[in-house]
Design a protein around this motif. Structure first.
Motif, short mmCIF file in Angstrom:
data_model
loop_
_atom_site.label_atom_id
_atom_site.label_comp_id
_atom_site.label_asym_id
_atom_site.label_seq_id
_atom_site.Cartn_x
_atom_site.Cartn_y
_atom_site.Cartn_z
N GLY A 293 1.10 -1.30 0.11
CA GLY A 293 -0.30 0.04 0.39
C GLY A 293 0.92 1.55 -0.25
N VAL A 294 0.57 2.06 -0.75
CA VAL A 294 1.08 3.58 -1.10
C VAL A 294 0.39 4.31 -1.68
N LEU A 295 0.35 5.71 -0.91
CA LEU A 295 0.10 7.06 -2.00
C LEU A 295 0.55 7.40 -2.98
N GLU A 296 -0.51 7.53 -3.81
CA GLU A 296 0.10 8.36 -5.12
C GLU A 296 -0.66 8.82 -5.74
N ARG A 297 -0.48 9.74 -6.61
CA ARG A 297 -1.29 11.15 -7.32
C ARG A 297 -2.43 9.89 -7.88
N VAL A 298 -3.38 9.73 -8.25
CA VAL A 298 -4.11 9.42 -9.60
C VAL A 298 -5.18 9.86 -9.89
N ASP A 299 -4.99 10.23 -10.72
CA ASP A 299 -6.30 11.07 -10.82
C ASP A 299 -7.42 11.00 -11.88
N ALA A 300 -8.55 11.52 -12.51
CA ALA A 300 -9.16 10.88 -13.85
C ALA A 300 -8.49 10.52 -15.11
N ASN A 301 -7.47 11.75 -15.29
CA ASN A 301 -6.69 11.91 -16.51
C ASN A 301 -6.02 10.45 -16.42
N ALA A 302 -5.00 9.81 -15.11
CA ALA A 302 -4.56 8.70 -15.40
C ALA A 302 -5.10 7.66 -16.11
N PHE A 405 -8.75 9.66 5.90
CA PHE A 405 -9.32 9.68 4.67
C PHE A 405 -10.48 10.28 4.12
N ARG A 406 -10.46 10.44 2.79
CA ARG A 406 -12.23 10.65 2.69
C ARG A 406 -12.80 9.53 1.33
N LEU A 407 -13.93 9.05 1.16
CA LEU A 407 -13.78 8.08 0.53
C LEU A 407 -14.79 8.52 -0.39
N ARG A 408 -13.98 8.70 -1.62
CA ARG A 408 -14.53 9.57 -2.72
C ARG A 408 -15.13 8.79 -3.92
N ALA A 409 -16.02 9.24 -5.09
CA ALA A 409 -16.14 8.76 -5.90
C ALA A 409 -14.76 7.21 -6.69
N ALA A 410 -15.35 6.17 -7.36
CA ALA A 410 -14.33 5.82 -7.80
C ALA A 410 -13.82 6.04 -8.69
N LEU A 411 -12.59 5.37 -8.66
CA LEU A 411 -11.51 6.27 -10.43
C LEU A 411 -11.77 5.33 -11.54
N ALA A 412 -12.41 4.21 -11.62
CA ALA A 412 -12.40 3.03 -11.89
C ALA A 412 -13.41 3.15 -11.78
N ARG A 413 -13.89 2.31 -13.35
CA ARG A 413 -15.44 1.75 -13.37
C ARG A 413 -15.29 0.30 -13.85
#
Length: 413
Positions: A293-302, A405-413
């Motif tokens: 487990g790590v923290l990385e910068r991942v967004d909708a453009n990844a 942490f914030r539970l946010r909308a899934a980055l992948a569908r």
């Protein structure tokens, strides 16, 4: 010159190559021995015996490319020999807990012991002393594997077994280590259970298989000892409903008790696909690299694989349906092992289910949550140096922020 060429040159009598070989691999041997043995003087003796034996037998090594696992094998055998000698002398040995109280111990030894036995390291060392000798040797190799200093193939070679059998042995050892940690936690609880105090009245303080069995039997059947070793959920998460009820009253990472009132103030958290974003590292989400487990910068453009690794199915807790577990797209679960968060296949054991289950509590800011280990009460998922750990809260604002942490909308569908 690579490792194999260095070994070949040393076998041929090249003194400089031999010196380089010793300098390069002495730290590896020292680490293996240090992990298995707690006494500093013993470590130095076993390291010296290992290196002398390796130098004597170097010319007989037929596969120079296997020098590293060959050396690790020698180290584990020397450790085994030493442990058997030490066990014969066990009743004349001062327990580890008393080493800092020795009036004639030199200041350097006391300082080194206090530093190395602090926090998780101290508890891990205490727990490792309850392992059987074979598991103690395996533990020293496995720690090197988790640190990236040995591969699983090299570990198996050092054990003289197949990869599959090595995996089975490692898993059994890890299960025994976790049981030993529970035993140590119960013994170190303040105040200690009265029943446990009575059960160990005749114990001489030296770990042994007999006393491990007796103490474990008591801990497993005693509600007070279980509470000292197993986490309690922080809140309920039933169906798709918001977190508006709470079955636990244990403090969350924020330090505030979880109640129906505080739970209703937080943002909705639902079962289903989600991504988890750190509240004090904007845009950084929980994902994995080499299954850790790590923290990385991942967004909708990844790209899709990156978004997939940062998306988890929030499901009812494997160990308690009022908690949650996080399942990856390939069916594995986020769980903690040796305090690191990692992806693992469901092993079907009670230990695994507990390590893969988290109680949901109030985070440090509105709309955030904390995730408390089901098996380790008071230990929370937090990030440190972009790595994800499960660690006991120190109550500081910094820890609370790292563990929210914030539970946010899934980055992948």
């Amino acid at each position: 010159m690579n490792e194999t060429s260095l070994v070949v040159a040393a076998q041929a009598g090249d003194r400089r190559a031999l010196d380089h070989l010793v300098a390069a691999y002495l730290p590896l041997v020292y680490t293996i021995v240090r992990r298995a043995l707690s006494d500093r003087a013993d470590v130095d003796d076993v390291v010296q015996e290992t290196m002398l034996r390796a130098l004597r037998e170097l010319r007989a090594l037929r596969a120079p490319e296997s020098f590293r696992p060959w050396l690790a094998t020698i180290a584990t055998r020397q450790i085994s020999t030493h442990i058997h000698r030490r066990q014969a002398d066990a009743r004349r040995t001062v327990p580890l807990d008393e080493v800092t109280d020795l009036p004639d111990a030199d200041p350097e030894s006391r300082a080194l012991t206090n530093v190395e036995l602090s926090g998780h390291r101290r508890q891990a060392v205490h727990a490792s002393q309850w392992l059987d000798p074979d598991d103690q040797r395996l533990l020293s190799l496995w720690w090197l594997e988790t640190a990236g200093q040995l591969t699983r193939t090299e570990l198996a070679a050092a054990l003289g077994t197949s990869l599959a059998h090595a995996g089975v042995r490692v898993q059994r050892m890890r299960n025994q280590l976790e049981l030993s940690r529970s035993l140590v936690a119960a013994l170190e609880a303040h105040p200690r259970c009265v029943g446990l105090t009575a059960a160990v009245e005749d114990w001489d303080g030296v770990p042994s298989p007999l006393w491990r069995k007796r103490i474990t039997r008591h801990v497993r059947s005693c509600p007070l000892c279980i509470r000292a070793t197993v986490a309690v959920p922080a809140a309920a998460l039933v169906g798709g409903a918001e977190l508006t009820t709470a079955r636990w009253s244990a403090p969350a990472a924020s330090g505030r008790p979880v109640t129906a009132a505080t739970a209703s103030a937080r943002a909705p958290a639902r079962l289903g696909p989600a991504s988890l974003e750190s509240i004090n590292a904007a845009g950084m989400v929980i994902t994995t690299a080499d299954d850790l487990g790590v923290l990385e910068r991942v967004d909708a453009n990844a790209d899709e694989p990156a978004r997939g690794r940062a998306t988890f199915e929030v499901v009812r807790g494997l160990a308690d349906p009022s908690c949650v577990s996080f399942r990856s797209r390939d069916g594995r679960y986020l769980r903690h092992s040796s305090w690191r968060l990692r992806l693992s296949q469901d092993e079907g054991t009670e230990l695994f289910r507990g390590h893969a289950t988290f109680g949901v509590g109030v985070g440090s800011v509105q709309g955030s949550v904390s995730l408390e280990s089901f098996n380790c009460r008071g230990a929370f998922l937090r990030h440190r140096d972009r790595k994800l750990w499960v660690e006991p809260s120190d109550g500081s604002p910094g820890f609370r922020a790292d563990a929210s942490f914030r539970l946010r909308a899934a980055l992948a569908r």
